[in-house]
Design an enzyme around this catalytic site. Structure first.
Site, PDB file in Angstrom:
ATOM      1  N   GLY A   1       0.794  -1.219   0.000  1.00 16.20           N
ATOM      2  CA  GLY A   1       0.000   0.000   0.000  1.00 16.20           C
ATOM      3  C   GLY A   1       0.823   1.264   0.000  1.00 16.20           C
ATOM      4  O   GLY A   1       0.276   2.365  -0.133  1.00 16.20           O
ATOM      5  N   GLY A   2       2.150   1.149   0.139  1.00 19.42           N
ATOM      6  CA  GLY A   2       3.016   2.319   0.187  1.00 19.42           C
ATOM      7  C   GLY A   2       3.314   2.874  -1.196  1.00 19.42           C
ATOM      8  O   GLY A   2       2.891   2.327  -2.216  1.00 19.42           O
TER       9      GLY A   2
ATOM     10  N   HIS B   1       0.153  -3.572   6.280  1.00 22.10           N
ATOM     11  CA  HIS B   1      -0.356  -3.423   7.641  1.00 22.10           C
ATOM     12  C   HIS B   1      -1.552  -2.494   7.698  1.00 22.10           C
ATOM     13  O   HIS B   1      -2.430  -2.644   8.547  1.00 22.10           O
ATOM     14  CB  HIS B   1       0.767  -2.890   8.548  1.00 22.10           C
ATOM     15  CG  HIS B   1       0.437  -2.952   9.998  1.00 22.10           C
ATOM     16  ND1 HIS B   1       0.744  -1.947  10.884  1.00 22.10           N
ATOM     17  CD2 HIS B   1      -0.190  -3.908  10.730  1.00 22.10           C
ATOM     18  CE1 HIS B   1       0.332  -2.276  12.094  1.00 22.10           C
ATOM     19  NE2 HIS B   1      -0.232  -3.469  12.031  1.00 22.10           N
TER      20      HIS B   1
ATOM     21  N   ILE C   1       4.701  -7.437   9.230  1.00 20.49           N
ATOM     22  CA  ILE C   1       5.910  -8.235   8.997  1.00 20.49           C
ATOM     23  C   ILE C   1       6.633  -8.564  10.303  1.00 20.49           C
ATOM     24  O   ILE C   1       7.474  -9.462  10.336  1.00 20.49           O
ATOM     25  CB  ILE C   1       6.877  -7.524   8.025  1.00 20.49           C
ATOM     26  CG1 ILE C   1       7.342  -6.180   8.580  1.00 20.49           C
ATOM     27  CG2 ILE C   1       6.236  -7.363   6.655  1.00 20.49           C
ATOM     28  CD1 ILE C   1       8.435  -5.517   7.757  1.00 20.49           C
TER      29      ILE C   1
ATOM     30  N   LYS D   1      20.797   5.607   2.077  1.00 20.73           N
ATOM     31  CA  LYS D   1      21.118   5.969   3.458  1.00 20.73           C
ATOM     32  C   LYS D   1      21.756   4.810   4.208  1.00 20.73           C
ATOM     33  O   LYS D   1      22.230   4.989   5.353  1.00 20.73           O
ATOM     34  CB  LYS D   1      19.862   6.462   4.171  1.00 20.73           C
ATOM     35  CG  LYS D   1      19.333   7.767   3.603  1.00 20.73           C
ATOM     36  CD  LYS D   1      18.029   8.177   4.228  1.00 20.73           C
ATOM     37  CE  LYS D   1      17.576   9.536   3.687  1.00 20.73           C
ATOM     38  NZ  LYS D   1      17.353   9.534   2.229  1.00 20.73           N
TER      39      LYS D   1
ATOM     40  N   ASN E   1      16.518   9.272  -3.015  1.00 25.23           N
ATOM     41  CA  ASN E   1      15.206   9.800  -2.664  1.00 25.23           C
ATOM     42  C   ASN E   1      14.242   9.648  -3.835  1.00 25.23           C
ATOM     43  O   ASN E   1      14.627   9.814  -4.996  1.00 25.23           O
ATOM     44  CB  ASN E   1      15.329  11.273  -2.289  1.00 25.23           C
ATOM     45  CG  ASN E   1      16.063  11.454  -0.967  1.00 25.23           C
ATOM     46  OD1 ASN E   1      15.459  11.646   0.068  1.00 25.23           O
ATOM     47  ND2 ASN E   1      17.385  11.373  -1.002  1.00 25.23           N
ATOM     48  N   VAL E   2      13.006   9.347  -3.510  1.00 25.11           N
ATOM     49  CA  VAL E   2      11.988   9.105  -4.530  1.00 25.11           C
ATOM     50  C   VAL E   2      11.031  10.288  -4.564  1.00 25.11           C
ATOM     51  O   VAL E   2      10.385  10.613  -3.562  1.00 25.11           O
ATOM     52  CB  VAL E   2      11.225   7.804  -4.251  1.00 25.11           C
ATOM     53  CG1 VAL E   2      10.166   7.572  -5.308  1.00 25.11           C
ATOM     54  CG2 VAL E   2      12.196   6.628  -4.206  1.00 25.11           C
TER      55      VAL E   2
ATOM     56  N   ARG F   1      18.595  18.365  10.397  1.00 29.36           N
ATOM     57  CA  ARG F   1      17.810  17.637  11.400  1.00 29.36           C
ATOM     58  C   ARG F   1      18.623  16.480  11.983  1.00 29.36           C
ATOM     59  O   ARG F   1      19.634  16.067  11.395  1.00 29.36           O
ATOM     60  CB  ARG F   1      16.518  17.115  10.753  1.00 29.36           C
ATOM     61  CG  ARG F   1      15.612  18.208  10.236  1.00 29.36           C
ATOM     62  CD  ARG F   1      14.374  17.648   9.561  1.00 29.36           C
ATOM     63  NE  ARG F   1      14.722  16.866   8.372  1.00 29.36           N
ATOM     64  CZ  ARG F   1      13.828  16.256   7.601  1.00 29.36           C
ATOM     65  NH1 ARG F   1      12.544  16.320   7.905  1.00 29.36           N
ATOM     66  NH2 ARG F   1      14.215  15.575   6.548  1.00 29.36           N
TER      67      ARG F   1
ATOM     68  N   GLU G   1      20.641  13.518   9.896  1.00 30.89           N
ATOM     69  CA  GLU G   1      20.778  13.828   8.475  1.00 30.89           C
ATOM     70  C   GLU G   1      22.232  14.018   8.080  1.00 30.89           C
ATOM     71  O   GLU G   1      23.053  14.518   8.860  1.00 30.89           O
ATOM     72  CB  GLU G   1      19.991  15.092   8.117  1.00 30.89           C
ATOM     73  CG  GLU G   1      18.522  14.856   7.888  1.00 30.89           C
ATOM     74  CD  GLU G   1      17.861  16.053   7.227  1.00 30.89           C
ATOM     75  OE1 GLU G   1      16.971  15.824   6.374  1.00 30.89           O
ATOM     76  OE2 GLU G   1      18.208  17.187   7.551  1.00 30.89           O
TER      77      GLU G   1
END
Length: 606
Positions: free
Chosen positions: A285-286, A309, A338, A405, A442-443, A534, A537
């Site tokens: 669902g992501g 989930h 999961i 990352k 990054n998407v 942040r 990061e």
């Protein structure tokens, strides 16, 4: 007017034109062919009329709309007239009339002129005399090739769009000062600003489907100097599939300005991996998981299992796929966590997938800094649960969705993704299942990414917040990220960490500025605010560390890293003693462990 009345009217008018053409030709050539009897004259005229009407029906001259008469109609007129003249001439020769040859040749020319002229004259009358004068916006079309010509033709034929092609721009010097469909080519892309001012342009359309990303950046930079609306031709595949029309221009998106060409897929290799197979996607669902599902379904699997989930997100992707593939593919929505090992074993045993794409994960960097235990439980233990279930029930290929990352991580999220990679690499050494991982940056547009945040801030009137002016990231689109995951599955041999060659990294502040401009605002109107880096990061991300680099791609723009498993005993210790570590010590341990800086296991937890 009804079809019957329209047909009789056109047939009557054409009959009159054929009669006039025949008489005109006969009168002009009478000194050469001599005088014919009235009986012979009207007999050959009747034969010609009958032949013409037969071929006019064959070539649909009475079915075509005169309002859109074009070269296609002219070709049909040419064919109908030519064949009717040849047929009439053949009958004349068989009957022994030998003095009408020249007359029929002249009649052929006159018929094409009269019949074709009438149709095109009527179209011009309808187009310029009867149609109301609309307030048209002047459009500059970038690209005078086939796509640009198609755009101009569509705009000319659809005045209701209220867009009029006023000028072409093209980098081909051979087209300069030419007129295409009556529209002048005013210069190269370096002349866009001048052309906009001289021709008082209201809108720009970029119509070059083959445009490379760096060229798109250059052209858009010129267009942005004009401060007028700039749009782009829809994707050719969407036009071919009938999803959109060629004149449904779309706004230029941030993804159009990425300085990298999309990776082309090995369709045959992927088809062999997925066609008629059972596929399972965790985190279905992501953002990434749902797009993997969409891409997988294009290769006609036998069954796809949507594991997630959150019931609402699974419901949405389930309904979307059923509407498109419900009669072709068995679609099974499964609600499960999961972290629940028994549930993973149960699902894997029931459905027996051939391929598993593991996209379920906690991925928000600052949130995971505050919740390191949940990051480990989901990203590490959850991955182990799904991987061991896949091994136990003989899954062919298991693909872990990882992150850049995970390289030299300074945050919990990155560290847990690297540990998840280590888990599946160890599984690859012990299992017949082919376990692999895929890293990308990054998407754009995914949940938690900067683009939705920037859009929300722009909509609210600003300012757009950026952590640091020098912060850089690698970027890719959701479809491209998902295709890379699927491609990696087809290339898998076991134990690899696949990495996309993502080109040059992009400054976050440049991304923010582009998005402000693309939204129709100026930087002064919205504003930028720097908020500081942040927790967790990094100033820049890496796709491979210095010990993993393998310069030889296994597929165009796809590399394989050479990751080590030298400290896997620490991974085992972490998973077995997770609940005995407090949050602060856990956070320090997972980061130091993957960076090979954790020295003594016994020191942890004290």
């Amino acid at each position: 007017m009804s079809y019957r009345k329209r047909l009789l009217l056109l047939a009557g008018v054409d009959s009159l034109l054929v009669f006039i053409a025949f008489v005109f030709s006969y009168m002009q050539l009478q000194p050469l062919i001599g005088t014919a009897s009235y009986e012979d004259f009207f007999l050959i005229l009747c034969i010609l009329l009958v032949c013409y009407h037969i071929f006019a029906f064959c070539f649909h001259l009475y079915q075509n709309s005169l309002e859109y008469a074009s070269v296609k109609e002219l070709k049909a007129i040419f064919q109908a007239v030519t064949l009717s003249i040849l047929a009439a001439g053949t009958i004349q020769q068989i009957a022994g009339w030998n003095f009408y040859g020249r007359s029929l040749l002249g009649t052929w020319m006159a018929m094409i002129l009269f019949i074709g002229g009438l149709r095109f004259s009527w179209r011009l009358y309808l187009e310029y005399c009867l149609k109301p004068k609309l307030d048209m916006k002047k459009v500059l079309v970038v690209g005078a090739g086939q796509a640009g010509t198609l755009v101009a033709r569509q705009l000319l034929n659809n005045p209701d769009l209220r867009l009029k092609p006023a000028v072409f721009i093209d980098d081909d010097p051979g087209k300069y000062k030419l007129h295409i469909l009556g529209v002048p080519v005013a210069g190269t892309t370096a002349d866009i600003v001048r052309a906009v001012e001289e021709h008082q342009i209201d809108q720009i359309v970029i119509a070059i489907p083959s445009l490379k990303k760096n060229e798109m950046n250059r052209i858009y930079a010129e267009c942005s100097k004009t401060k007028i609306k700039t749009q782009i031709l829809p994707k050719i595949e969407d036009v071919m599939l009938g999803k959109v029309s060629v004149n449904q221009f779309r706004d230029v998106g941030v993804e159009d300005l990425l300085g990298r060409e999309p990776v082309q897929l090995d369709i045959s290799g992927i088809s062999e991996t997925l066609s008629a197979k059972t596929v399972m996607v965790t985190g279905a669902g992501g953002s990434i998981g749902s797009e993997i599902c969409r891409q997988v379904c294009k290769f006609s699997p036998l069954k796809i299992v949507l594991l997630g989930h959150g019931e609402n997100s699974i419901y949405q992707i389930d309904m979307e796929l059923r509407s498109q593939y419900g009669d072709k593919i068995e679609i099974v929505p499964v609600i499960g966590d999961i972290q629940d090992r028994d549930r993973m074993l149960e699902v894997m045993e029931e459905h027996g997938p051939n391929v598993v794409y593991h996209a379920a994960a906690h991925k928000h960097v600052p949130l995971m800094e505050y919740n390191p235990r949940e990051a480990v439980k989901n990203n590490v233990l959850g991955t182990r649960n799904v991987a061991e279930a896949a091994d136990m029930f003989g899954v062919g290929t298991f693909v872990l969705v990882s992150s850049d990352k995970a390289v030299n991580p300074t945050n919990v999220m990155g560290a847990t993704k690297r540990i998840a990679e280590m888990v599946i690499q160890r599984m690859a050494e012990e299992s017949r299942t082919k376990f692999v991982a895929v890293r990308f940056g990054n998407v754009l547009g995914s949940r938690g990414s900067v683009i939705p945040l920037f859009k929300k801030q722009i909509k609210a009137g600003g300012p757009v917040t950026v952590t640091h002016p020098d912060m850089t990231r690698y970027f890719m689109t959701i479809p491209e990220a998902s295709r890379l995951v699927i491609q990696a599955g087809s290339l898998a041999k076991g134990g690899e960490v696949f990495v996309l060659d993502m080109g040059e990294p992009v400054k976050i502040v440049d991304l923010a500025k582009n998005l402000i401009e693309l939204s129709g605002f100026s930087l002064e109107e919205i504003g930028l605010k720097y908020t500081g880096i942040r927790p967790g990061e990094k100033m820049f991300e890496e796709l491979l560390n210095e010990n993993e680099v393998n310069d030889v791609p296994v597929y165009p723009k796809i590399l394989v890293g050479k990751s080590s498993l030298s400290n896997y005993d620490m991974v085992s210790y972490l998973m077995n003693n997770l609940h005995s570590l407090n949050e602060s010590e856990l956070k320090k341990y997972v980061i130091s462990m993957v960076n090979n800086k954790a020295k003594q296991l016994s020191a942890v937890g004290k």
